[in-house]
Design a protein around this motif. Structure first.
Motif, PDB file in Angstrom:
ATOM      1  N   GLU A   1     -23.740  -0.805  -3.313  1.00 43.73           N
ATOM      2  CA  GLU A   1     -22.607   0.089  -3.094  1.00 43.73           C
ATOM      3  C   GLU A   1     -22.040  -0.084  -1.685  1.00 43.73           C
ATOM      4  O   GLU A   1     -20.830  -0.038  -1.474  1.00 43.73           O
ATOM      5  N   GLU A   2     -22.913  -0.275  -0.717  1.00 45.33           N
ATOM      6  CA  GLU A   2     -22.477  -0.463   0.669  1.00 45.33           C
ATOM      7  C   GLU A   2     -21.712  -1.784   0.814  1.00 45.33           C
ATOM      8  O   GLU A   2     -20.672  -1.851   1.474  1.00 45.33           O
ATOM      9  N   ILE A   3     -22.202  -2.825   0.174  1.00 51.92           N
ATOM     10  CA  ILE A   3     -21.515  -4.124   0.226  1.00 51.92           C
ATOM     11  C   ILE A   3     -20.141  -4.008  -0.421  1.00 51.92           C
ATOM     12  O   ILE A   3     -19.143  -4.498   0.116  1.00 51.92           O
ATOM     13  N   ALA A   4     -20.072  -3.327  -1.569  1.00 56.20           N
ATOM     14  CA  ALA A   4     -18.789  -3.138  -2.251  1.00 56.20           C
ATOM     15  C   ALA A   4     -17.821  -2.367  -1.359  1.00 56.20           C
ATOM     16  O   ALA A   4     -16.629  -2.694  -1.284  1.00 56.20           O
ATOM     17  N   ARG A   5     -18.320  -1.335  -0.664  1.00 62.47           N
ATOM     18  CA  ARG A   5     -17.472  -0.540   0.233  1.00 62.47           C
ATOM     19  C   ARG A   5     -16.923  -1.398   1.371  1.00 62.47           C
ATOM     20  O   ARG A   5     -15.733  -1.337   1.695  1.00 62.47           O
ATOM     21  N   ILE A   6     -17.780  -2.231   1.945  1.00 59.96           N
ATOM     22  CA  ILE A   6     -17.363  -3.090   3.057  1.00 59.96           C
ATOM     23  C   ILE A   6     -16.296  -4.079   2.598  1.00 59.96           C
ATOM     24  O   ILE A   6     -15.284  -4.294   3.273  1.00 59.96           O
ATOM     25  N   ILE A   7     -16.507  -4.668   1.430  1.00 59.64           N
ATOM     26  CA  ILE A   7     -15.531  -5.629   0.888  1.00 59.64           C
ATOM     27  C   ILE A   7     -14.208  -4.925   0.627  1.00 59.64           C
ATOM     28  O   ILE A   7     -13.134  -5.441   0.958  1.00 59.64           O
ATOM     29  N   ARG A   8     -14.270  -3.737   0.028  1.00 59.34           N
ATOM     30  CA  ARG A   8     -13.053  -2.971  -0.274  1.00 59.34           C
ATOM     31  C   ARG A   8     -12.279  -2.653   1.008  1.00 59.34           C
ATOM     32  O   ARG A   8     -11.063  -2.836   1.072  1.00 59.34           O
ATOM     33  N   GLU A   9     -13.000  -2.211   2.028  1.00 60.23           N
ATOM     34  CA  GLU A   9     -12.354  -1.880   3.308  1.00 60.23           C
ATOM     35  C   GLU A   9     -11.699  -3.125   3.919  1.00 60.23           C
ATOM     36  O   GLU A   9     -10.590  -3.053   4.458  1.00 60.23           O
ATOM     37  N   ASP A  10     -12.381  -4.250   3.828  1.00 57.46           N
ATOM     38  CA  ASP A  10     -11.827  -5.485   4.379  1.00 57.46           C
ATOM     39  C   ASP A  10     -10.557  -5.879   3.646  1.00 57.46           C
ATOM     40  O   ASP A  10      -9.566  -6.283   4.274  1.00 57.46           O
ATOM     41  N   ARG A  11     -10.557  -5.769   2.334  1.00 58.86           N
ATOM     42  CA  ARG A  11      -9.367  -6.119   1.547  1.00 58.86           C
ATOM     43  C   ARG A  11      -8.183  -5.205   1.869  1.00 58.86           C
ATOM     44  O   ARG A  11      -7.054  -5.648   1.984  1.00 58.86           O
ATOM     45  N   GLU A  12      -8.480  -3.941   2.019  1.00 59.80           N
ATOM     46  CA  GLU A  12      -7.415  -2.971   2.315  1.00 59.80           C
ATOM     47  C   GLU A  12      -6.847  -3.158   3.713  1.00 59.80           C
ATOM     48  O   GLU A  12      -5.692  -2.854   3.964  1.00 59.80           O
ATOM     49  N   ALA A  13      -7.650  -3.689   4.622  1.00 65.39           N
ATOM     50  CA  ALA A  13      -7.206  -3.894   5.998  1.00 65.39           C
ATOM     51  C   ALA A  13      -6.254  -5.086   6.127  1.00 65.39           C
ATOM     52  O   ALA A  13      -5.549  -5.214   7.108  1.00 65.39           O
ATOM     53  N   ARG A  14      -6.196  -5.916   5.128  1.00 66.83           N
ATOM     54  CA  ARG A  14      -5.344  -7.123   5.207  1.00 66.83           C
ATOM     55  C   ARG A  14      -3.910  -6.808   4.983  1.00 66.83           C
ATOM     56  O   ARG A  14      -3.279  -6.146   4.470  1.00 66.83           O
TER      57      ARG A  14
END
Length: 58
Positions: free
Chosen positions: A45-58
């Motif tokens: 879940e933490e990895i998914a959250r980090i990936i999601r945040e990175d995608r949204e930051a682009r």
């Protein structure tokens, strides 16, 4: 080579390219295994959250 019309340049180039690709894949697999060991303690879940945040930051 002349008998069969084989030109050494393209044959050598293709063999070198194949070998380089093979070594790149070996290196990538090794790095992926090492990374997997380093992040195995992090919950999915933490990895998914980090990936999601990175995608949204682009």
């Amino acid at each position: 080579m002349d008998k069969y019309g084989v030109k050494p340049g393209p044959v050598i180039r293709e063999a070198l390219e194949r070998e380089i690709r093979r070594r790149i894949l070996e290196e990538a697999e090794k790095l992926a295994r090492e990374l997997s060991k380093k992040v195995s303690h992090i919950p999915d879940e933490e990895i998914a959250r980090i990936i999601r945040e990175d995608r949204e930051a682009r």
